[in-house]
Design a protein around this motif. Structure first.
Motif, mmCIF file in Angstrom:
data_model
loop_
_atom_site.group_PDB
_atom_site.id
_atom_site.type_symbol
_atom_site.label_atom_id
_atom_site.label_comp_id
_atom_site.label_asym_id
_atom_site.label_seq_id
_atom_site.Cartn_x
_atom_site.Cartn_y
_atom_site.Cartn_z
ATOM 1 N N ILE A 131 -6.687 -1.060 -2.687
ATOM 2 C CA ILE A 131 -5.757 -2.014 -2.579
ATOM 3 C C ILE A 131 -4.603 -1.272 -1.831
ATOM 4 O O ILE A 131 -4.148 -1.895 -0.758
ATOM 5 C CB ILE A 131 -5.337 -2.758 -3.747
ATOM 6 C CG1 ILE A 131 -6.465 -3.497 -4.308
ATOM 7 C CG2 ILE A 131 -3.933 -3.324 -3.857
ATOM 8 C CD1 ILE A 131 -6.105 -4.050 -5.715
ATOM 9 N N THR A 132 -4.244 -0.089 -2.209
ATOM 10 C CA THR A 132 -3.145 0.493 -1.817
ATOM 11 C C THR A 132 -3.357 1.247 -0.503
ATOM 12 O O THR A 132 -2.602 1.378 0.425
ATOM 13 C CB THR A 132 -2.678 1.686 -2.504
ATOM 14 O OG1 THR A 132 -3.763 2.775 -2.787
ATOM 15 C CG2 THR A 132 -2.165 1.138 -3.759
ATOM 16 N N TRP A 386 3.351 1.468 -10.092
ATOM 17 C CA TRP A 386 4.207 0.518 -10.715
ATOM 18 C C TRP A 386 3.450 -0.848 -10.795
ATOM 19 O O TRP A 386 3.617 -1.663 -11.559
ATOM 20 C CB TRP A 386 5.726 0.095 -10.106
ATOM 21 C CG TRP A 386 5.605 -0.044 -9.062
ATOM 22 C CD1 TRP A 386 5.760 0.967 -7.700
ATOM 23 C CD2 TRP A 386 5.267 -1.459 -8.099
ATOM 24 N NE1 TRP A 386 5.444 0.080 -6.452
ATOM 25 C CE2 TRP A 386 5.445 -1.084 -6.858
ATOM 26 C CE3 TRP A 386 5.172 -2.677 -8.495
ATOM 27 C CZ2 TRP A 386 5.249 -2.139 -5.835
ATOM 28 C CZ3 TRP A 386 5.249 -3.714 -7.769
ATOM 29 C CH2 TRP A 386 5.062 -3.435 -6.180
ATOM 30 N N ALA A 387 2.627 -1.059 -9.764
ATOM 31 C CA ALA A 387 2.040 -2.260 -9.691
ATOM 32 C C ALA A 387 0.653 -2.482 -10.551
ATOM 33 O O ALA A 387 -0.063 -3.697 -10.517
ATOM 34 C CB ALA A 387 1.589 -2.644 -8.282
ATOM 35 N N PHE A 388 0.064 -1.257 -11.350
ATOM 36 C CA PHE A 388 -0.994 -1.407 -11.699
ATOM 37 C C PHE A 388 -0.966 -1.018 -13.305
ATOM 38 O O PHE A 388 0.052 -0.188 -13.496
ATOM 39 C CB PHE A 388 -2.249 -0.401 -11.298
ATOM 40 C CG PHE A 388 -2.290 -0.748 -9.837
ATOM 41 C CD1 PHE A 388 -3.114 -1.745 -9.615
ATOM 42 C CD2 PHE A 388 -1.851 -0.160 -8.767
ATOM 43 C CE1 PHE A 388 -3.406 -2.156 -7.952
ATOM 44 C CE2 PHE A 388 -1.862 -0.182 -7.393
ATOM 45 C CZ PHE A 388 -2.784 -1.319 -7.270
#
Length: 408
Positions: A131-132, A386-388
């Motif tokens: 994803i990143t 922060w997104a996971f």
């Protein structure tokens, strides 16, 4: 085993599974260091290994200079071919070079991408990295390229993440290919299946433009082939006799391309359309799929045979090829939007073509430097912790490490 502060005994969590080294050389070194691959059984030295401090920086992975060299040289060829497009009209020699380079530069890059995707699975860490490292850069650069086109050329150009524009197709294709890696690795004969899919795509004009599926499907066999390759296959093409044989092969290819330049349509090399869409009968798509696949593999083998295996001045640039790929498009498109080639017609002369070739090679080299990579890391390699959600097993392991440190 240790005594916890609350008075009960708690067995330590099992050690984390070591990540697969990035390159075959690193994998071999890692196996030797841990006692694997030798006659002697592995020694239980893990218990004596000191516990790393929380937040300590892990040792950098060993990189294989051969693959870094190959990626850098391939991305330079990609940029050069893109810069030849506006100046090759009227030049049969440049068109022939364009055909030869387009026959293998993206297949070579995709094969290497598939080779380094062999360890991909649907684990939490691998999905987060996908994803990143792929999905987020695709969103950012698809938006950036669209805004650039709206500002410079077409105010009505709309942002559509389902319709990749220009260079960004490779990111969405890589996302799809890597996500399906477990499927290809579970099949007994994945390459024939991938070739069958590519053939069907080449004769199916109503697939549509969503996610640029024509390219995703027609380039799929190269990615699957990369999944099947092993280190010994790359050692085979780097032998001296292969390097010598590559010379007459490339010379014959150049002569054939010079003959075919005014006769052969360029649409076949983009893999973005079905045969009917480029004015050919449906059966031509079947023939050209297999013909181009064979030619691409031969030329890729010749290219890899000439790639140096030792560290060179450009080896460090192999880690920044994503930046070179995504950023050089702004230079190529910007030159077109500025009418640079109409304003200076001498750029379409042989001397001008040499000049633009050297200029874009220097530019993409600078775009691959560590400085540019650090500058654009927020867009190409964002952290995004922060997104996971945090892995509960990893959290417990970190708490155990801190407890061991306090207890010692």
């Amino acid at each position: 085993m240790f005594h916890a502060p609350h008075g009960y005994q708690r067995a330590p969590l099992p050690p984390a599974r070591e990540q697969e080294p990035e390159t075959p050389l690193a994998r071999t070194a890692s196996a030797t260091a841990h006692g694997y691959g030798t006659d002697a059984p592995p020694t239980p030295a893990r218990a004596a290994t000191p516990v790393p401090l929380p937040g300590a920086t892990p040792a950098p992975k060993q990189r294989d200079a051969f693959f870094d060299n190959a990626k850098y040289l391939a991305i330079v060829l990609v940029a050069m071919a893109h810069m030849w497009e506006p100046v090759m009209d009227g030049s049969r020699a440049t068109r022939a070079l364009y055909i030869v380079v387009y026959s293998f530069h993206m297949p070579a890059f995709i094969i290497i991408s598939g080779y380094f995707s062999r360890g991909f699975d649907l684990s939490r860490k691998k999905l987060q990295r996908l994803i990143t490292g792929v999905a987020v850069p695709y969103v950012i650069f698809e938006t950036a390229y669209t805004l650039f086109k709206r500002w410079a050329d077409d105010p009505d150009q709309s942002i559509s993440l389902l319709d990749p524009w220009y260079l960004t197709w490779f990111l969405i294709a890589l996302f799809v290919w890597r996500l399906t890696t477990p499927v290809w690795q579970s099949l007994r004969h994945p390459l024939p299946v991938a070739l069958a899919i590519a053939v069907l795509a080449s004769v199916t004009p109503n697939i549509g433009d969503d996610l640029n599926l024509q390219r995703v499907l027609q380039f799929l066999p190269y990615f699957v082939l990369g999944l099947l390759l092993k280190p010994e296959h790359f050692r085979m093409v780097r032998r001296r006799e292969v390097r010598l044989l590559a010379v007459p092969v490339v010379l014959c290819t150049l002569l054939f391309a010079y003959w075919a330049a005014p006769r052969l349509g360029l649409g076949w090399f983009y893999h973005s359309s079905a045969s009917q869409q480029i004015g050919a009968p449906w059966w031509a798509g079947v023939v050209m799929t297999f013909a181009l696949f064979g030619c691409s593999l031969i030329l890729t083998a010749c290219f890899l045979a000439w790639v140096p295996g030792r560290r060179m001045w450009f080896t460090v640039l192999g880690a920044g090829t994503l930046g070179g790929y995504l950023l050089h498009g702004f230079l190529v498109k910007g030159a077109g939007y500025a009418n640079l080639f109409e304003t200076y017609p001498w750029l379409s002369t042989p001397l001008g073509e040499i000049f633009v070739t050297v200029a874009i090679a220097v530019a993409v080299t600078l775009l691959c430097t560590p400085f540019v990579r650090r500058m654009f890391r927020w867009a190409m390699e964002p952290e995004m912790n922060w997104a996971f959600r945090r892995d509960p097993v990893e959290n417990a392991r970190q708490r155990e490490r801190r407890s061991l440190i306090r207890a010692s």
